[in-house]
Design an enzyme around this catalytic site. Structure first.
Site, PDB file in Angstrom:
ATOM      1  N   SER A  16      22.304 -29.336  -1.871  1.00 27.50           N
ATOM      2  CA  SER A  16      20.843 -29.493  -1.787  1.00 27.50           C
ATOM      3  C   SER A  16      20.367 -30.569  -2.761  1.00 27.50           C
ATOM      4  CB  SER A  16      20.138 -28.157  -2.086  1.00 27.50           C
ATOM      5  OG  SER A  16      20.230 -27.840  -3.449  1.00 27.50           O
ATOM      6  N   SER A 142      19.255 -34.892 -17.733  1.00 28.46           N
ATOM      7  CA  SER A 142      17.821 -34.640 -17.545  1.00 28.46           C
ATOM      8  C   SER A 142      17.118 -35.359 -18.683  1.00 28.46           C
ATOM      9  CB  SER A 142      17.563 -33.136 -17.656  1.00 28.46           C
ATOM     10  OG  SER A 142      16.199 -32.875 -17.905  1.00 28.46           O
ATOM     11  N   TYR A 155      18.603 -24.745 -21.183  1.00 23.88           N
ATOM     12  CA  TYR A 155      18.791 -25.864 -20.247  1.00 23.88           C
ATOM     13  C   TYR A 155      18.901 -27.178 -21.013  1.00 23.88           C
ATOM     14  CZ  TYR A 155      17.741 -29.050 -16.354  1.00 23.88           C
ATOM     15  OH  TYR A 155      17.774 -30.064 -15.425  1.00 23.88           O
ATOM     16  N   LYS A 159      22.110 -29.811 -21.526  1.00 26.79           N
ATOM     17  CA  LYS A 159      22.070 -31.238 -21.194  1.00 26.79           C
ATOM     18  C   LYS A 159      22.367 -32.087 -22.440  1.00 26.79           C
ATOM     19  CE  LYS A 159      20.971 -30.579 -16.807  1.00 26.79           C
ATOM     20  NZ  LYS A 159      21.906 -30.852 -15.711  1.00 26.79           N
ATOM     21  N   THR A 190      12.901 -31.048  -5.688  1.00 26.88           N
ATOM     22  CA  THR A 190      14.056 -30.304  -5.165  1.00 26.88           C
ATOM     23  C   THR A 190      13.803 -28.813  -5.425  1.00 26.88           C
ATOM     24  OG1 THR A 190      15.256 -30.186  -7.248  1.00 26.88           O
ATOM     25  CG2 THR A 190      15.571 -32.198  -5.943  1.00 26.88           C
TER      26      THR A 190
END
Ligand SMILES: NC(=O)c1ccc[n+]([C@@H]2O[C@H](COP(=O)([O-])OP(=O)(O)OC[C@H]3O[C@@H](n4cnc5c(N)ncnc54)[C@H](OP(=O)(O)O)[C@@H]3O)[C@@H](O)[C@H]2O)c1
Length: 265
Positions: A16, A142, A155, A159, A190
């Site tokens: 995806s 990111s 998160y 990263k 997304t």
């Protein structure tokens, strides 16, 4: 002739979003594609889209949390295609919970998927790239790999960890024709926020309003593809939010004033 024609590209997180869009765009340029993710049905759908451009595309489903599967899958990809020119190490999950409320198992899960799974895939193909004398590894980080951000402690940490690992790898591989590219998205439209984990370790299930206004995935893929062709060290992709990277670097006072006002995005 297009740079991507007949290049073997292995994309994780290809079922995806950014990974799927990269697969379809690269198929249109004649790449040979190995597509990975957990969701076999979604991978099949992406494969069909790729084959509509007459590209060779195969699916190699696996869960990046299962370290034992990674070497096996890498072996299958290498046996099928003979080599991998470009690994796009893109699979990832996000987070929507305050650091103070997040239990350690949620931090660990995000690190497993975004960091340990990622570096394990790279380690599984690197020896082949080294033997062949060429390789290119792109990692989707990111803008929160450059700075921390509310509700993204684990998160952002995952990263940042990727940046540390791959900066070191790049230095070690400087003379061996192994190229490292950081793909650094801002907000791309997304399902990432829909699948983001809350403090209970469950998917939040809705798209953030900010995400809805993000750059479409196919547009981001075209920008990424251009940058990869040039072996850029970093590809910043997104809308005005990517300016935060420069504001953080050059005007930290302003950056921290902006971020303090953000309770959620
Ligand atoms: N969209 C953004 O705004 C944005 C911003 C910054 C960074 N990124 C990064 O971009 C990358 C791609 O995300 P996206 O935006 O395209 O979101 P997405 O549509 O949710 O795609 C995430 C992909 O990662 C795969 N994945 C998740 N957990 C996995 C696991 N345990 N094992 C194997 N594959 C797994 C998913 O496949 P399955 O579900 O089939 O496993 C899916 O293909 C991520 O690394 C994300 O952190 C995105």
């Amino acid at each position: 002739m297009d740079y991507y024609r007949d290049r073997v590209v292995w994309i994780t997180g290809a079922s995806s979003g950014i990974g799927a869009a990269l697969a379809v765009e690269m198929a249109g340029r004649g790449a040979r594609l190995a597509l990975s993710g957990r969701n076999r049905r979604e991978l099949e759908a992406v494969r069909h889209q790729c084959q509509a451009s007459n590209a060779q595309a195969e699916i190699f489903p696996f869960d990046v949390q299962q370290a034992s599967q990674i070497t096996d899958v890498a072996g299958k990809v290498l046996r099928h295609f003979g080599h991998v020119d470009l690994l796009i190490n893109n699979a990832g999950i996000s987070q929507r919970s305050r650091a103070v409320d997040t239990p350690l198992q949620v931090d660990r899960k995000i690190m497993e998927v975004n960091y340990f799974g990622n570096i394990a895939v790279a380690r599984a193909v690197l020896p082949h790239m080294l033997r062949r004398g060429y390789g290119h590894i792109a990692i989707t980080t990111s803008i929160t790999g450059h700075f921390g951000f509310p509700l993204r402690s684990a998160y952002s940490a995952s990263k940042h960890a990727l940046c540390g690992f791959y900066e070191s790898l790049r230095a070690e591989m400087a003379d061996q024709n192994i190229h490292i590219t950081f793909i650094t998205p801002g907000r791309i439209r997304t399902s990432i926020s829909r699948h983001a984990l809350n403090e209970e370790g469950k998917e939040q299930g809705v798209m953030d309003p900010g995400q809805e206004k993000g750059m479409p995935a196919d547009q981001s893929a075209r920008i990424i593809i251009k940058g990869l062709r040039r072996h850029k060290r970093e590809i910043l992709v997104g809308r005005k939010e990517i300016l935060m990277v420069f504001i953080h670097r050059f005007f930290p006072g302003i950056f921290y004033r902006i971020v303090r006002k953000i309770s959620h995005i």
